[in-house]
Design a protein around this motif. Structure first.
Motif, short mmCIF file in Angstrom:
data_model
loop_
_atom_site.label_atom_id
_atom_site.label_comp_id
_atom_site.label_asym_id
_atom_site.label_seq_id
_atom_site.Cartn_x
_atom_site.Cartn_y
_atom_site.Cartn_z
N GLU A 436 0.83 -1.20 0.00
CA GLU A 436 0.00 0.00 0.00
C GLU A 436 0.87 1.26 0.00
N LEU A 437 1.99 1.20 0.72
CA LEU A 437 2.89 2.35 0.73
C LEU A 437 3.43 2.61 -0.68
N ALA A 438 3.82 1.55 -1.39
CA ALA A 438 4.31 1.70 -2.75
C ALA A 438 3.22 2.29 -3.65
N ALA A 439 1.99 1.82 -3.48
CA ALA A 439 0.87 2.33 -4.28
C ALA A 439 0.67 3.81 -4.06
N LYS A 440 0.80 4.25 -2.81
CA LYS A 440 0.60 5.67 -2.51
C LYS A 440 1.72 6.53 -3.07
N PHE A 441 2.94 6.01 -3.10
CA PHE A 441 4.04 6.76 -3.70
C PHE A 441 3.80 6.94 -5.21
N VAL A 442 3.36 5.88 -5.87
CA VAL A 442 3.09 5.98 -7.31
C VAL A 442 1.90 6.91 -7.56
N GLU A 443 0.88 6.81 -6.71
CA GLU A 443 -0.28 7.70 -6.85
C GLU A 443 0.15 9.17 -6.76
N LYS A 444 0.97 9.49 -5.77
CA LYS A 444 1.40 10.87 -5.59
C LYS A 444 2.23 11.36 -6.79
N ALA A 445 3.10 10.51 -7.30
CA ALA A 445 3.95 10.89 -8.43
C ALA A 445 3.11 11.13 -9.69
N THR A 446 2.12 10.27 -9.92
CA THR A 446 1.27 10.42 -11.10
C THR A 446 0.42 11.68 -10.99
N MET A 447 -0.07 11.96 -9.80
CA MET A 447 -0.88 13.16 -9.60
C MET A 447 -0.06 14.42 -9.90
N ALA A 448 1.20 14.41 -9.51
CA ALA A 448 2.06 15.56 -9.74
C ALA A 448 2.45 15.69 -11.20
N ALA A 449 2.51 14.57 -11.91
CA ALA A 449 3.03 14.57 -13.27
C ALA A 449 1.99 14.98 -14.31
N GLN A 450 0.72 14.75 -14.02
CA GLN A 450 -0.30 15.06 -15.03
C GLN A 450 -1.64 15.30 -14.34
N ASP A 451 -2.48 16.12 -14.98
CA ASP A 451 -3.84 16.25 -14.47
C ASP A 451 -4.84 16.16 -15.62
N VAL A 452 -4.45 15.43 -16.64
CA VAL A 452 -5.39 15.12 -17.71
C VAL A 452 -6.44 14.14 -17.20
N MET A 453 -5.99 13.16 -16.41
CA MET A 453 -6.89 12.15 -15.86
C MET A 453 -6.99 12.33 -14.35
N ARG A 454 -8.16 12.06 -13.83
CA ARG A 454 -8.35 12.28 -12.40
C ARG A 454 -7.85 11.09 -11.58
N ASP A 455 -7.48 11.39 -10.36
CA ASP A 455 -6.97 10.39 -9.43
C ASP A 455 -8.14 9.66 -8.78
N ARG A 456 -8.24 8.36 -9.03
CA ARG A 456 -9.27 7.54 -8.40
C ARG A 456 -8.78 6.91 -7.10
N GLY A 457 -7.49 7.14 -6.78
CA GLY A 457 -7.00 6.74 -5.48
C GLY A 457 -6.14 5.49 -5.45
N ALA A 458 -5.52 5.28 -4.30
CA ALA A 458 -4.80 4.04 -4.01
C ALA A 458 -5.79 3.11 -3.32
N LYS A 459 -6.01 1.93 -3.90
CA LYS A 459 -7.08 1.05 -3.45
C LYS A 459 -6.55 -0.36 -3.18
N THR A 460 -7.43 -1.20 -2.68
CA THR A 460 -7.08 -2.60 -2.47
C THR A 460 -8.00 -3.48 -3.32
N ALA A 461 -7.47 -4.61 -3.76
CA ALA A 461 -8.26 -5.58 -4.53
C ALA A 461 -7.55 -6.92 -4.47
N ASN A 462 -8.31 -7.99 -4.67
CA ASN A 462 -7.73 -9.33 -4.61
C ASN A 462 -7.31 -9.82 -5.99
N PHE A 463 -6.64 -8.96 -6.76
CA PHE A 463 -6.14 -9.38 -8.07
C PHE A 463 -5.07 -10.46 -7.88
N TYR A 464 -5.14 -11.47 -8.69
CA TYR A 464 -4.28 -12.65 -8.51
C TYR A 464 -2.80 -12.30 -8.45
#
Length: 515
Positions: A436-464
């Motif tokens: 989750e910490l890694a996800a939040k770091f990537v989320e923050k970097a992407t938010m700073a890099a562009q605002d063409v697309m909106r941030d839907r957040g750092a989330k959890t899921a049971n992806f294999y």
């Protein structure tokens, strides 16, 4: 990193809120942050709206991403262009001069830039009043709560909560098992799943698993009808298939598990509307694994963890136990999601294949990380013409004891046609850990890099792939290729470069936090 801001702008919707303040004689509420509601839903932004000279100013890109229309921002000139229908509004930072369809007007308050508190960049703040008057939305003001209420003539984009937010809940109405049915001189055992909306669109994951042998399908934003949940297990004794189980192991996820004496790949077919899916297990076909006895039948209840999925033992369960620098090197396993043979997974106009986007961004990410001294392991070679299984991708990561982080690259979709679902998001398997910490770091970097697309957040899921890796893992959905506006960006090589750079920046910052 500069990029043309082109997003959706019903903001114009919001921008009309100021009409409230002009037309209703709103007083200035010093130190009070106004709340903004569109069609009774509150809009949340990373920069608070504020009142200046009795006018409400809001962050354009954030509002645009929630609503509709389009906007462009030119960094070199400070020019902001808003488009909605046949109306074009041009603003400039720091200037009260503006225009509507080429006609000059004067604003009460000049647009300005406000920095985000977390240091992720600036947001262009625009007054709502004159736009509201231009586009004619209904606006109301509640002085007691300092709230603006906007009623649009079009339905708002629904709240983007989970992975594909616009999808209403699918209800699985029945699960039927019919053993040893003759067809074309062969015997089949059929499992038929029926729902009230498209199961094809809701399918999140399907996989063979062993210990015990079984095949499962997970449907997202789905639930089981009471009649299905009440009779979870069906048993047979004359087939490779020994039974069918149903359950809801996670919120908003319906699971169908087919237990087998041995792993047997089913033929999967959908009805024309996608509401019925049939799994046909051929009894005459040799089993993939030698039968090993009856499978264990477990009861699945909502909220349970997936205790039967073969889940890797995490090397790093807590942040305190994670030491990526300890061996003197950093290694990232990059997984370009899907493959050339994957069915579907393409934009409605078939101009973008997800596997090609994933492959492109993944290998751009590899180049950037390696240029920064980080070793990379790829689950799929660039010229691979197949679609390696999820299990094989996880095996590549787990086979290398030096891998410090697993990153799966994807683009998102909602149904098979064009929709308004939009934005990017980063997933980890659970909260509170290294992933989750890694996800939040990537989320923050992407938010700073562009605002063409909106941030839907750092989330959890049971992806294999992020559930079964032995190291921390994240899965990044970089936008929707079923959104006409976003697919244009996803096809752009320059935008892919920006996404890869943002991913790399987040990963590097994540590792540096452990120095």
């Amino acid at each position: 990193m500069h990029i043309l801001k082109k997003s959706r702008v019903l903001l114009l919707v919001l921008i009309m809120a100021a009409a409230v303040f002009a037309l209703l004689g709103v007083q200035s509420y010093a130190g009070t942050t106004p709340s903004i509601y569109v069609n009774d839903k509150q809009i949340e932004t990373d920069v608070d709206p504020f009142i200046a000279n009795d006018r409400v100013l809001v962050p354009v890109a954030t509002i645009v991403n929630y609503l509709g229309g389009s906007s462009e921002y030119e960094n070199s000139t400070g020019k902001v262009t808003l488009t909605y229908g046949d109306k074009v509004i041009i603003l400039r930072l720091g200037s009260v001069k503006a225009s509507i369809n080429g006609k000059d007007i004067t604003l009460d308050v000049a647009p300005r830039v406000i920095q985000v508190a977390d240091g992720s960049g600036g947001r262009t703040m625009v007054p709502l009043r004159f736009i509201s008057e231009t586009f004619g939305f209904d606006v109301g003001w509640d002085g007691k709560t300092t709230s603006v209420y906007i009623s649009s003539k079009e339905a708002p984009v629904p709240d983007n909560g989970d992975q594909n937010p616009e999808q209403s809940m699918t209800t699985v109405k029945s699960v039927k098992l019919m053993a040893n049915q003759s067809r074309g001189g062969k015997n089949y055992t059929y499992v038929t799943i029926d729902a009230d909306s498209s199961l094809k669109a809701a399918l999140e994951n399907s996989e063979w698993l062993d210990s015990p042998d079984r095949f499962f399908m997970d449907f997202k934003e789905a639930k089981l009808a009471d009649s299905v949940a009440a009779s979870q297990t069906q048993n047979v004794t004359t087939s490779y298939v020994t039974g069918v189980r149903t359950g809801e192991p996670f919120d908003n996820t319906a699971r169908i598990v087919v237990d087998m004496y041995a792993v047997q790949q089913p033929d999967i077919s959908y009805s024309a509307d996608g509401k019925e899916v049939t799994l046909a297990f051929e009894e005459n076909r040799p089993a993939v694994v030698t039968p090993g006895g009856n499978s264990t039948h477990q009861t699945w209840t909502k909220g349970d963890h997936d205790t039967t999925t073969v889940q890797g033992t995490r090397k790093y369960d807590t942040i305190d136990s994670y030491h990526p620098w300890s061996d003197g090197k950093l290694v990232v396993c990059i997984d370009p999601g899907h493959g050339k043979t994957t069915s579907g997974k393409r934009s409605p106009d078939e101009t973008l294949m997800e596997w090609e986007f994933n492959r492109s961004v993944a290998y751009k990410l590899k180049d950037i990380l390696e240029a920064n001294g980080i070793q990379c392991v790829m689950t799929v070679s660039y010229d691979d013409k197949t679609d390696p299984s999820l299990k094989s991708r996880v095996a590549v990561a787990n086979a290398d004891n030096d891998v410090d982080l697993f990153v799966s690259i994807h683009a998102n979709a909602y149904t098979d046609g064009w929709t308004t679902a939009n934005g990017w998001e980063v997933y980890s398997y659970k909260t509170g850990g290294v992933s989750e910490l890694a996800a939040k770091f990537v989320e923050k970097a992407t938010m700073a890099a562009q605002d063409v697309m909106r941030d839907r957040g750092a989330k959890t899921a049971n992806f294999y792939v992020i559930k079964n890796t032995e190291m921390p893992g994240i899965l990044i959905e970089h936008g929707f290729y079923t959104n006409k506006n976003e697919v244009k960006y996803l096809k752009s090589d320059s935008f892919r470069n920006e996404l890869a750079q943002a991913d790399a920046t987040g990963i590097i910052n994540f590792f540096n936090s452990f120095k």
